[in-house]
Each structure stands twice: as structure tokens, then as C-alpha cells.
Design an enzyme around this catalytic site. Structure first.
Site, mmCIF file in Angstrom:
data_model
loop_
_atom_site.group_PDB
_atom_site.id
_atom_site.type_symbol
_atom_site.label_atom_id
_atom_site.label_comp_id
_atom_site.label_asym_id
_atom_site.label_seq_id
_atom_site.Cartn_x
_atom_site.Cartn_y
_atom_site.Cartn_z
ATOM 1 N N GLU A 169 0.801 -1.240 0.000
ATOM 2 C CA GLU A 169 0.000 0.000 0.000
ATOM 3 C C GLU A 169 0.833 1.290 0.000
ATOM 4 O O GLU A 169 0.565 2.213 0.755
ATOM 5 C CB GLU A 169 -0.962 -0.014 1.195
ATOM 6 N N ASN A 211 2.168 -5.181 -3.099
ATOM 7 C CA ASN A 211 0.748 -5.474 -2.854
ATOM 8 C C ASN A 211 -0.014 -4.173 -2.620
ATOM 9 O O ASN A 211 0.456 -3.291 -1.892
ATOM 10 C CB ASN A 211 0.667 -6.366 -1.601
ATOM 11 N N HIS A 247 -10.470 -6.297 -1.987
ATOM 12 C CA HIS A 247 -11.510 -6.081 -0.970
ATOM 13 C C HIS A 247 -12.627 -5.315 -1.676
ATOM 14 O O HIS A 247 -12.551 -4.097 -1.849
ATOM 15 C CB HIS A 247 -10.961 -5.239 0.188
ATOM 16 N N GLU A 277 -6.178 -10.632 -1.196
ATOM 17 C CA GLU A 277 -6.933 -10.445 0.058
ATOM 18 C C GLU A 277 -8.432 -10.379 -0.217
ATOM 19 O O GLU A 277 -9.149 -9.533 0.308
ATOM 20 C CB GLU A 277 -6.486 -9.148 0.754
ATOM 21 N N ASP A 279 -12.295 -10.353 -0.373
ATOM 22 C CA ASP A 279 -13.578 -10.539 0.313
ATOM 23 C C ASP A 279 -14.609 -9.711 -0.429
ATOM 24 O O ASP A 279 -14.262 -8.772 -1.137
ATOM 25 C CB ASP A 279 -13.522 -10.237 1.821
HETATM 26 C C1 XIL Z 1 -5.957 -6.214 8.426
HETATM 27 C C2 XIL Z 1 -6.350 -7.427 9.254
HETATM 28 O O1 XIL Z 1 -7.391 -8.088 8.614
HETATM 29 C C3 XIL Z 1 -6.756 -6.999 10.631
HETATM 30 O O2 XIL Z 1 -7.012 -8.150 11.434
HETATM 31 C C4 XIL Z 1 -5.653 -6.165 11.236
HETATM 32 O O3 XIL Z 1 -6.029 -5.674 12.415
HETATM 33 C C5 XIL Z 1 -5.327 -4.990 10.344
HETATM 34 O O4 XIL Z 1 -4.973 -5.460 9.087
HETATM 35 N N1 XIL Z 1 -4.903 -4.543 3.727
HETATM 36 C C6 XIL Z 1 -3.891 -5.365 4.149
HETATM 37 C C7 XIL Z 1 -4.086 -6.229 5.328
HETATM 38 O O5 XIL Z 1 -2.862 -5.455 3.473
HETATM 39 O O6 XIL Z 1 -2.899 -6.433 6.053
HETATM 40 C C8 XIL Z 1 -5.159 -5.706 6.240
HETATM 41 O O7 XIL Z 1 -5.398 -6.680 7.231
HETATM 42 C C9 XIL Z 1 -6.406 -5.388 5.473
HETATM 43 C C10 XIL Z 1 -6.153 -4.362 4.420
#
Ligand code: XIL
Length: 360
Positions: A169, A211, A247, A277, A279
Site C-alpha cells: 500500500e 501489494n 476487498h 486479500e 472478500d
Molecule cells: C488487516 C487485518 O485483517 C486486521 O485483522 C488487522 O487488524 C489490520 O490489518 N490490507 C492489508 C491487510 O494489506 O494487512 C489488512 O489486514 C487489510 C487491508
């Protein structure tokens, strides 16, 4: 549903601005009735993935693997690639300077090994989950801490992870330049290249990944990611892949053709791509739960099918797998974004993913 408090350090909320989430108090979610078969009554997803020669991953937390039989069972049965949802980030590993705790990540790696799964390390350099002591350092001190952190963590897991999210990020959501972080301020724009070089020295074999989120389709942010990684390659920086977080909400996500085009242009640079990641939020869709879950099924199917069709795309990782444990509830509000319901029943989303892996 709920994420264990241990996984939610204060302020660790990603992509709120871009994704419209809120970190305010949430009402307890309504339990989802188990509509489908149980997690252990369906064909393992990882069998379909193996036949397809693409990995199927999930982010997990070690206390769930240790304490919840269904959590551990479903993880082992259906996935062949694990990420640590939280426990391999800098803060949990080194809350106190110089005192490292690898126990959480090590437990996940041991579980993966015991179950014939591969591991993705997540994440070496991220502006969140940074230990508070890092914020007190001078620029020269921060450089030393940054270098030590990457060397020590990547070195600790050397030979035990197939890939690392090295930088996470780093692109700003509105300017599409580099995000204003302590790393950029103290180390300058070259911190990204340095991170990849340090990771390569510490682990000669891992695939090294950049990422990010909101870079799945075509647009300003994905153009910026493309330009960043292309520039790194041109300078000989050892980057091997790009992770597209995914996401998304079922009510709005990038066109599938744009996702494919984006994967293709990254692949043409010689990089691998992964959905890192995924969802799919459904709380704001109209209709009853069954209708919303049916829409979710088709979104999961269609997005995973893009990865299946693109040679550069080597894996899809879901950010959790049961609605009992998802960061979405505490970040965006109560939702049911994953493949299994809170009782580990199989949701239509699972079938959508399985169909995509099977080429249906
Ligand atoms: C999030 C986790 O899901 C949480 O449990 C934690 O508290 C914070 O991080 N992008 C990412 C992940 O790259 O590492 C993040 O994960 C969600 C967004």
C-alpha cells in the site's frame, strides 16, 4: 462477523478513504443461518486448485488454528496457501525494540507445513502495524531499524515462505504518487527499491511482491502501481509479483475485463500476479440474505475466473474464510463477506469459487 480483539490493534484500518468504510462502533451482527452443507461435507477446494495449477489461499490467525477445531479443519481441508492475517507484521513481531516474537507466525508456518500448504509472508513494509517506538526514531535511526527489520524477519522465514509481500500500500489514493508515510519521509522514495533488495539478500528464493488495493482494474491507481513496478524492474530491483487485494463490494467493483487487462499488462512485464486479500461485501445490497448471497456467489465466481483465465495469475487468497472472523465487520460494519458462514456452513460463494477453479 467478529474479528478477535487480538487482531485489531488500534487504528489499523486500511483503505477507509477509498472504500468508504468507518471505524465507528458496530452493532453485533445477526448470525447467518447455515444454509449449505458443513465445511467437511464438500470436496476440498484445494483439490480443484491443484488440478488447475493455481494456489488457493486464506489469511488466518494462529489462535484460531490452535483453539477452534472447525477453523483449523476448514483451513486445512480447503486451502493450500496461507497468509498470516496479522501476526507477521512488524508490530506484533517487535512491539519492544530488539525483542522479537515470532511465535504467531511460526505457529501458522508449522500448521501450513503439517498440512502440505505453502506460505505467503505478509507484510514487511506497511505504514500500518508499525511498532509505536519506530515513530520516535530519527531518520538515520529509522533507516537502521527498517534494514534490521527486513533482514531479520525475511531471514527468520527464509526457505519457509514461497513469497513475501515486501511493500504494501505505498501508493496514495488521490495523488497516485507515493503515500506520505514515515518510510517516505525518513528514507526517501528509494525505500521501496531498498526493501526489495534487502528482502532478496535475506531470502534468495522467495517471490517478492508489491501489494496494494484499488489497483485491481484500470485507472489512476493501477496505472501508478504499473509505473512503479515497471520502474523497479528497469532498475534491476528484484520484484517478482504484484498482489491485487480485491476487498470489494458486490454492489460496485472494477469491470472484469479491466481486471484481466491489468493482469495481462503486469504479466507482460514478466511479473506474476495474485489476488491477495479477496472478500466481497454484501450488506448494502437490496433483497433478503439468500438473494444477496446469490449475487455474492456470482461476483466470487466471475472474479476468480479472471485469475483462472490469465496465465500470469498464480493464486487467489481470501482474507479469511468464515464470516465468524472477518476484519470487514469492525472496519466497514457488520457483513458476511467470506466463503463459509459463521457456523462454517458452505455458502453459495464457496460454490462460485469452486466452479471458477473447475472452469465451470
Ligand atoms: C488487516 C487485518 O485483517 C486486521 O485483522 C488487522 O487488524 C489490520 O490489518 N490490507 C492489508 C491487510 O494489506 O494487512 C489488512 O489486514 C487489510 C487491508
Amino acid at each position: 462477523m467478529r474479528v478477535p480483539a487480538a487482531l485489531l490493534p488500534a487504528g489499523l484500518v486500511s483503505c477507509l478513504a477509498a472504500c468508504g468504510g468507518s471505524n465507528g462502533p458496530t452493532t453485533p451482527p445477526t448470525p447467518t443461518p447455515s444454509a449449505g452443507p458443513a465445511w467437511n461435507e464438500v470436496t476440498p477446494l484445494r483439490d480443484a486448485a491443484a488440478a488447475r495449477h493455481k494456489l488457493v489461499g486464506a489469511a488466518v490467525f494462529s489462535s484460531g488454528l490452535a483453539a477452534e477445531a472447525a477453523y483449523a479443519g476448514a483451513a486445512a481441508r480447503h486451502f493450500d496457501y496461507l497468509s498470516a492475517e496479522y501476526e507477521m507484521k512488524w508490530d506484533p513481531i517487535e512491539k519492544t525494540r530488539g525483542v522479537q516474537d515470532f511465535s504467531g507466525g511460526d505457529a501458522i508456518v508449522a500448521f501450513a507445513r503439517a498440512n502440505g500448504m505453502q506460505m505467503k509472508g505478509h507484510a514487511l513494509v506497511w505504514h500500518q502495524a508499525v511498532p509505536s517506538w519506530v515513530g520516535t526514531l530519527s531518520a538515520p535511526e529509522l533507516r537502521i531499524a527498517f534494514e534490521d527489520h527486513i533482514r531479520e524477519v525475511a531471514g527468520h522465514y527464509r526457505g519457509r515462505v514461497r513469497a513475501w509481500d515486501v511493500v504494501n500500500e505505498a501508493i496514495d489514493d488521490t495523488s497516485f504518487g507515493l503515500r506520505d508515510t514515515i518510510f517516505l519521509r525518513a528514507l526517501g522514495a528509494d525505500y521501496i527499491a531498498e526493501a526489495f533488495r534487502l528482502a532478496r539478500q535475506a531470502d534468495p528464493d522467495a517471490e517478492l511482491i508489491y501489494n496494494d488495493y484499488s489497483a485491481e482494474g484500470m485507472g489512476g491507481k493501477s496505472d501508478a502501481v504499473y509505473a512503479l513496478v515497471k520502474g523497479l524492474l528497469q532498475r534491476g530491483v528484484p520484484i517478482g509479483g504484484v498482489g491485487l487485494q480485491m476487498h470489494i463490494s458486490a454492489s460496485g467493483f472494477p469491470p472484469l475485463a479491466d481486471m484481466a487487462a491489468n493482469m495481462r499488462r503486469l504479466g507482460a512485464l514478466g511479473l506474476k500476479v495474485n489476488i491477495s486479500e479477496m472478500d466481497v461485501r454484501i450488506a448494502n445490497l437490496p433483497g433478503n440474505l439468500a438473494a444477496r448471497e446469490e449475487t455474492q456467489r456470482s461476483v466470487y465466481h466471475d472474479v476468480v475466473a479472471v485469475c483462472m483465465a490469465e496465465p500470469a495469475c498464480e493464486s487467489v487468497t481470501f482474507w479469511g474464510f468464515t464470516d465468524a472472523h472477518t476484519w470487514i465487520d469492525s472496519t466497514f460494519g457488520p457483513d458476511d463477506p467470506l466463503l463459509f458462514d459463521a457456523q462454517y456452513g458452505v455458502k453459495p460463494a464457496f460454490d462460485g469459487v469452486q466452479d471458477a477453479y473447475l472452469g465451470r
